[in-house]
Design an enzyme around this catalytic site. Sequence first.
Site, mmCIF file in Angstrom:
data_model
loop_
_atom_site.group_PDB
_atom_site.id
_atom_site.type_symbol
_atom_site.label_atom_id
_atom_site.label_comp_id
_atom_site.label_asym_id
_atom_site.label_seq_id
_atom_site.Cartn_x
_atom_site.Cartn_y
_atom_site.Cartn_z
ATOM 1 N N HIS A 19 32.338 40.169 50.847
ATOM 2 C CA HIS A 19 33.182 39.674 51.938
ATOM 3 C C HIS A 19 32.416 38.771 52.896
ATOM 4 C CE1 HIS A 19 36.064 43.236 51.003
ATOM 5 N NE2 HIS A 19 36.317 42.196 50.248
ATOM 6 N N GLU A 121 48.122 41.404 42.123
ATOM 7 C CA GLU A 121 47.686 42.811 42.094
ATOM 8 C C GLU A 121 48.603 43.553 41.134
ATOM 9 O OE1 GLU A 121 45.141 44.859 43.203
ATOM 10 O OE2 GLU A 121 46.304 46.299 42.045
ATOM 11 N N ASP A 149 49.241 39.989 35.970
ATOM 12 C CA ASP A 149 47.852 39.962 35.521
ATOM 13 C C ASP A 149 47.176 38.703 36.095
ATOM 14 O OD1 ASP A 149 45.484 39.812 34.167
ATOM 15 O OD2 ASP A 149 46.376 39.528 32.194
ATOM 16 N N GLY A 150 46.278 38.916 37.032
ATOM 17 C CA GLY A 150 45.656 37.792 37.732
ATOM 18 C C GLY A 150 44.914 36.835 36.818
ATOM 19 N N ASP A 170 37.823 39.182 41.409
ATOM 20 C CA ASP A 170 37.137 40.411 41.819
ATOM 21 C C ASP A 170 37.744 41.625 41.113
ATOM 22 O OD1 ASP A 170 35.691 42.294 43.285
ATOM 23 O OD2 ASP A 170 37.109 42.289 44.949
HETATM 24 N N1 SAM Z 1 39.563 41.896 45.975
HETATM 25 C C1 SAM Z 1 39.791 43.163 46.685
HETATM 26 C C2 SAM Z 1 39.012 43.126 47.997
HETATM 27 O O1 SAM Z 1 37.951 42.487 48.052
HETATM 28 O O2 SAM Z 1 39.491 43.730 48.964
HETATM 29 C C3 SAM Z 1 39.411 44.356 45.849
HETATM 30 C C4 SAM Z 1 39.959 44.336 44.471
HETATM 31 S S1 SAM Z 1 39.583 45.732 43.511
HETATM 32 C C5 SAM Z 1 37.890 45.548 43.187
HETATM 33 C C6 SAM Z 1 40.327 45.275 41.981
HETATM 34 C C7 SAM Z 1 41.843 45.359 41.993
HETATM 35 O O3 SAM Z 1 42.353 44.718 40.820
HETATM 36 C C8 SAM Z 1 42.395 46.774 41.943
HETATM 37 O O4 SAM Z 1 43.253 46.950 43.045
HETATM 38 C C9 SAM Z 1 43.185 46.850 40.625
HETATM 39 O O5 SAM Z 1 44.370 47.612 40.738
HETATM 40 C C10 SAM Z 1 43.526 45.406 40.383
HETATM 41 N N2 SAM Z 1 43.717 44.988 38.978
HETATM 42 C C11 SAM Z 1 43.179 45.509 37.844
HETATM 43 N N3 SAM Z 1 43.471 44.726 36.778
HETATM 44 C C12 SAM Z 1 44.200 43.685 37.252
HETATM 45 C C13 SAM Z 1 44.728 42.494 36.657
HETATM 46 N N4 SAM Z 1 44.593 42.264 35.335
HETATM 47 N N5 SAM Z 1 45.386 41.607 37.445
HETATM 48 C C14 SAM Z 1 45.529 41.843 38.777
HETATM 49 N N6 SAM Z 1 45.029 42.929 39.403
HETATM 50 C C15 SAM Z 1 44.364 43.832 38.658
#
Ligand code: SAM
Length: 296
Positions: A19, A121, A149-150, A170
């Site tokens: 961050h 998300e 799916d990101g 991330d």
């Molecule tokens: N970027 C956030 C932050 O810095 O506050 C933290 C993200 S966390 C490490 C990863 C997130 O990705 C989780 O909430 C998980 O549910 C989500 N996730 C897992 N696979 C995913 C995908 N294929 N596409 C989107 N989100 C996904």
Amino acid sequence: MFSYRHAFHAGNHADVLKHMVLLALLKHMTLKETPFTVLDTHAGAGLYRLDGDYAQTSAEASQGFLKLAQTSPAQPWAPLVQDYLDMVAGFNAVGQWKIYPGSPFICQQPLRGRDKLKLFELHPTDSKTLTANVAQLEVGRQVAIAREDGFEAVKKFLPPPSRRALLLCDPSYEIKSDYGRVAAMVADAMTRFATGSYMVWYPIIPRPEAHDLPRKLRTLANKAGKSWLDISLTVKSSKLLQDDAGETVRPGLPASGVFLINPPFTLKAQLALALPQLVQTLKQDTHARHTLESGG
Ligand code: SAM
């Protein structure tokens, strides 16, 4: 699948590194008048309570953000560290550290009316929480949330209309295939939009895929003729431990890294001031260190 919840880890040493760097990139983006888009492929829930049940379960923030916030440094904080502390303070009442912002809120804060934020998300609960949290901002269409799916969904936004974008990737890496998907997504994104700013967070753990990812990203950036920065923060040894009963215990995340493509050219020097302070403050044993490598 989907056992990962970022609330357990919010404000840990990996979040501090990620961050702080993210904020520096965003500030740089706002230096030019032209609008830009931020794409956050793995957004999480957006806001976290540092005094909530999840945070108490692991207390990772007490070894990360809270430790930093409660330290009086011998020398003034480096500007990047100070900016990061000020940014989190903006989400809290004076003298209290109850709320920790996730990447969606860190990204939204510096945006001008003309900038856009796209959040992805996939977790049903976190996606719902994220939607409710973002609704409170009342920023209308500036922020769009998709339960998609990101890795895939981001493609349709590249290149953005204004030809300026920061893409944050991330993932939780709870599925082994995430490592390969990150590299494939960045490779694809670079063909669509080679001049974009890219930021990938990765864990540094004894696992071949984790080891390979930053190397793959360096190769991708070098092949595209783009500059890169690879930053890491280690807070403790990765050696397995033994508890009192003689059972082998994993040490928890010992280190993480951030890989940037097309970083601001001033960032390396700024990080060289900030990273030693993070090591000094967050170190848990004598293995603590940072690395800061660049190329391209
Ligand atoms: N970027 C956030 C932050 O810095 O506050 C933290 C993200 S966390 C490490 C990863 C997130 O990705 C989780 O909430 C998980 O549910 C989500 N996730 C897992 N696979 C995913 C995908 N294929 N596409 C989107 N989100 C996904």
